[in-house]
Design an enzyme around this catalytic site. Structure first.
Site, PDB file in Angstrom:
ATOM      1  N   GLY B  12     -43.821  55.221 -13.656  1.00  0.00           N
ATOM      2  CA  GLY B  12     -45.156  55.256 -14.252  1.00  0.00           C
ATOM      3  C   GLY B  12     -45.371  54.103 -15.215  1.00  0.00           C
ATOM      4  O   GLY B  12     -46.507  53.696 -15.478  1.00  0.00           O
ATOM      5  N   ASN B  13     -44.276  53.536 -15.731  1.00  0.00           N
ATOM      6  CA  ASN B  13     -44.382  52.394 -16.650  1.00  0.00           C
ATOM      7  C   ASN B  13     -44.717  51.078 -15.942  1.00  0.00           C
ATOM      8  O   ASN B  13     -44.944  50.067 -16.592  1.00  0.00           O
ATOM      9  CB  ASN B  13     -43.116  52.249 -17.493  1.00  0.00           C
ATOM     10  CG  ASN B  13     -41.861  52.245 -16.632  1.00  0.00           C
ATOM     11  OD1 ASN B  13     -41.934  52.059 -15.417  1.00  0.00           O
ATOM     12  ND2 ASN B  13     -40.730  52.465 -17.258  1.00  0.00           N
ATOM     13  N   LYS B 130     -33.977  66.313 -20.580  1.00  0.00           N
ATOM     14  CA  LYS B 130     -35.024  65.325 -20.353  1.00  0.00           C
ATOM     15  C   LYS B 130     -36.117  65.457 -21.425  1.00  0.00           C
ATOM     16  O   LYS B 130     -36.828  66.463 -21.473  1.00  0.00           O
ATOM     17  CB  LYS B 130     -35.620  65.579 -18.963  1.00  0.00           C
ATOM     18  CG  LYS B 130     -36.809  64.725 -18.624  1.00  0.00           C
ATOM     19  CD  LYS B 130     -36.394  63.424 -18.007  1.00  0.00           C
ATOM     20  CE  LYS B 130     -37.606  62.511 -17.839  1.00  0.00           C
ATOM     21  NZ  LYS B 130     -37.220  61.149 -17.524  1.00  0.00           N
ATOM     22  N   LYS B 214     -38.125  61.024 -10.161  1.00  0.00           N
ATOM     23  CA  LYS B 214     -38.864  60.555  -8.984  1.00  0.00           C
ATOM     24  C   LYS B 214     -37.972  59.797  -7.988  1.00  0.00           C
ATOM     25  O   LYS B 214     -38.271  59.771  -6.793  1.00  0.00           O
ATOM     26  CB  LYS B 214     -40.070  59.696  -9.371  1.00  0.00           C
ATOM     27  CG  LYS B 214     -39.776  58.427 -10.129  1.00  0.00           C
ATOM     28  CD  LYS B 214     -40.076  57.191  -9.362  1.00  0.00           C
ATOM     29  CE  LYS B 214     -39.610  55.939 -10.065  1.00  0.00           C
ATOM     30  NZ  LYS B 214     -38.513  55.983 -11.018  1.00  0.00           N
ATOM     31  N   LYS B 276     -30.938  55.956 -10.244  1.00  0.00           N
ATOM     32  CA  LYS B 276     -31.390  55.105  -9.132  1.00  0.00           C
ATOM     33  C   LYS B 276     -30.242  54.866  -8.152  1.00  0.00           C
ATOM     34  O   LYS B 276     -30.407  54.961  -6.935  1.00  0.00           O
ATOM     35  CB  LYS B 276     -31.937  53.771  -9.654  1.00  0.00           C
ATOM     36  CG  LYS B 276     -33.206  53.939 -10.485  1.00  0.00           C
ATOM     37  CD  LYS B 276     -33.797  52.614 -10.911  1.00  0.00           C
ATOM     38  CE  LYS B 276     -34.615  52.755 -12.189  1.00  0.00           C
ATOM     39  NZ  LYS B 276     -35.619  53.824 -12.150  1.00  0.00           N
TER      40      LYS B 276
END
Lengths: 313, 313
Positions: B12-13, B130, B214, B276
């Site tokens: 989102g960044n 989180k 995500k 990731k």
């Protein structure tokens, strides 16, 4: 056998009721009730394309954005509409899955973010009429007119409210996809809140702060995807002449011509039944098919012809 | 020829940058830049399935909900995630249409509200890690712990923050639909914010206040739809060993075994590159296909093999 397609429109107030706060639990309960009603249509052999309103939900979000204005940048109205497509789509889709499981049915349920290009009629935008968001004091109203160039009017002696344009929809960007998926047997949730309003200029799309009436969007969608039936759910089981008076007369059916006559005679006021009748007429004129207007509570018997108001060509 | 499918994940960044307020205009500009980058992949013959994060966007919404708590009922976290699927899906879809038009291309762009069932591992939920939403003072933190039963921790000396579980995704409810549409040539936007987290108990779905990473959702989606390539966009052109030190060594490629070794040796921290790499490994192990990790700025040359980090079996 090809699936018969029914487009069903209902208001955001079917999910967030006037006499409730509108917690998630309350809204999920009403989603559940609504999905039970909608599955009655499915079990009668119709594919479902669901178009929900978002009045109270987008109202709450506008308040949230307003209250946090010193800490977060504002979300323009079209972005708030997009947000409610996410939130209400989620609630309806999840409850639809639960109800399908409960009935031992298996169906894909698909919620589409839906963008709708509006009529390019700039004239109308200079006299917006649709109130949205919180009430303001006279002082706040003055400040907002100055700072944000908002159109603000006094609303029924309860305070001042922003008004925005309520343009007609002319194109639903996702219509082909909705048709494709509906004909593949998906239950579709689309056009939430009337769709995210866009203008197109020289091929370039941009959002606009406006609200599209969900009944008009549902009517356009029903025409674009070749729906066999268009159902508008409302608070009353049947449309009535002289509504709310001692002469009130509920109608079982209207022809196109009769409906036009009643509309012209002022039986269906602009803020409530009027747009529903107009949206219904557009569908009947274009397709020759039927519109059913009724309340969720009696939809099952309305489908059997025992109540509801039908508009036919 | 069947379309090759590329799943692309970015944060989102990439849309709401740290040094900006995050107005709609700013976010639309970054959506435009991102869509330009993504169309370079399309023009190399790949169908696009886009999975965006929502960190800063959902953060702002949580602040808005918080600030209006006296006037509107709270929106639980999963509902806020759903809202950002609407808002960010809208922005990305509209800009994708504009960029397609600009290049003289015609493609359907479809944004799906996406629900993701999480692992049923209750253990983990007792130690959420989180951080989400605004910072609080110690007093506010105490009150929220008491009133809302939130888990709240001190966050890097900047104040107190709510922490929620970050469970792994196990099922994407819309995966079949995404596959079907992607193979029909649609550009898909799905799994926004990692998806709306759901738990399934006795066949019944319910939302849960959690955040799914995500990258894990994108990896699962890539496996479920049989993607040919999985691309993870991040801030750096290449993954590096000894990142941020004088010994920093960027990598052109890693085998599965090498990547596992580096991960175990602590080269990829849990809060940033770690998930990731783990998400990439899951895809490579399951499919034998390639993952490309790079930054949006150099994606075009990374696709030509001139930069980026590849993970292969």
């Amino acid at each position: 056998m090809p699936v018969k397609k029914a487009v069903i429109a209902f208001g955001g107030n079917a999910i967030l009721k006037e006499d409730e706060r509108g917690t998630l639990q309350e809204q999920l309960l009403h989603c559940k009730e609504t999905c039970q009603t909608l599955l009655d249509i499915l079990e009668r052999g119709y594919g479902l394309i669901i178009v929900h309103g978002n009045g109270p939900q987008v109202g709450n979000l506008l308040i949230q954005v307003e209250e946090a204005q010193r800490k977060t940048p504002p979300l323009p109205l079209e972005v708030c509409v997009a947000a409610t497509q996410g939130t209400m789509g989620f609630m309806l889709e999840m409850e639809m899955h639960n109800q399908l499981t409960g009935r031992g049915l298996k169906k894909e349920v698909t919620t589409l973010v839906t963008q709708v290009v509006i009529e390019p009629d700039v004239e109308k935008f200079e006299h917006p009429t649709k109130p949205v968001g919180p009430f303001y004091t006279e002082e706040q109203a003055e400040r907002l007119r100055r700072e944000r160039h908002w159109e603000i009017v006094e609303d029924s002696h309860r305070g001042y409210r922003r008004v925005v344009p309520s343009p007609r929809p002319v194109e639903i960007l996702e219509a082909e996809t909705i048709k494709f998926l509906a004909e593949s047997g998906h239950i579709i949730i689309a056009g939430g809140g009337g769709g995210i309003p866009l203008v197109r200029e020289d091929g370039h799309l941009a959002g606009i702060e406006a609200v599209i009436d969900k009944d008009y969007t549902a009517s356009l969608l029903a025409r674009e995807i070749g729906a066999d039936l268009f159902i508008i759910l409302t608070r009353v089981p049947r449309v009535a002449l002289h509504f709310g008076t001692p002469q009130e007369r509920p109608l079982d059916c209207m022809t196109l011509e009769e409906a036009r006559g009643y509309l012209a005679a002022g039986h269906f006021p602009p803020g409530s039944m009027g747009p529903k009748i107009s949206a219904a007429l557009e569908f009947v004129v274009a397709t020759g098919k039927e519109v059913l207007i009724t309340s969720p509570e009696v939809l099952a018997s309305a489908l059997e012809g025992r109540t509801g108001t039908r508009i036919t060509s």
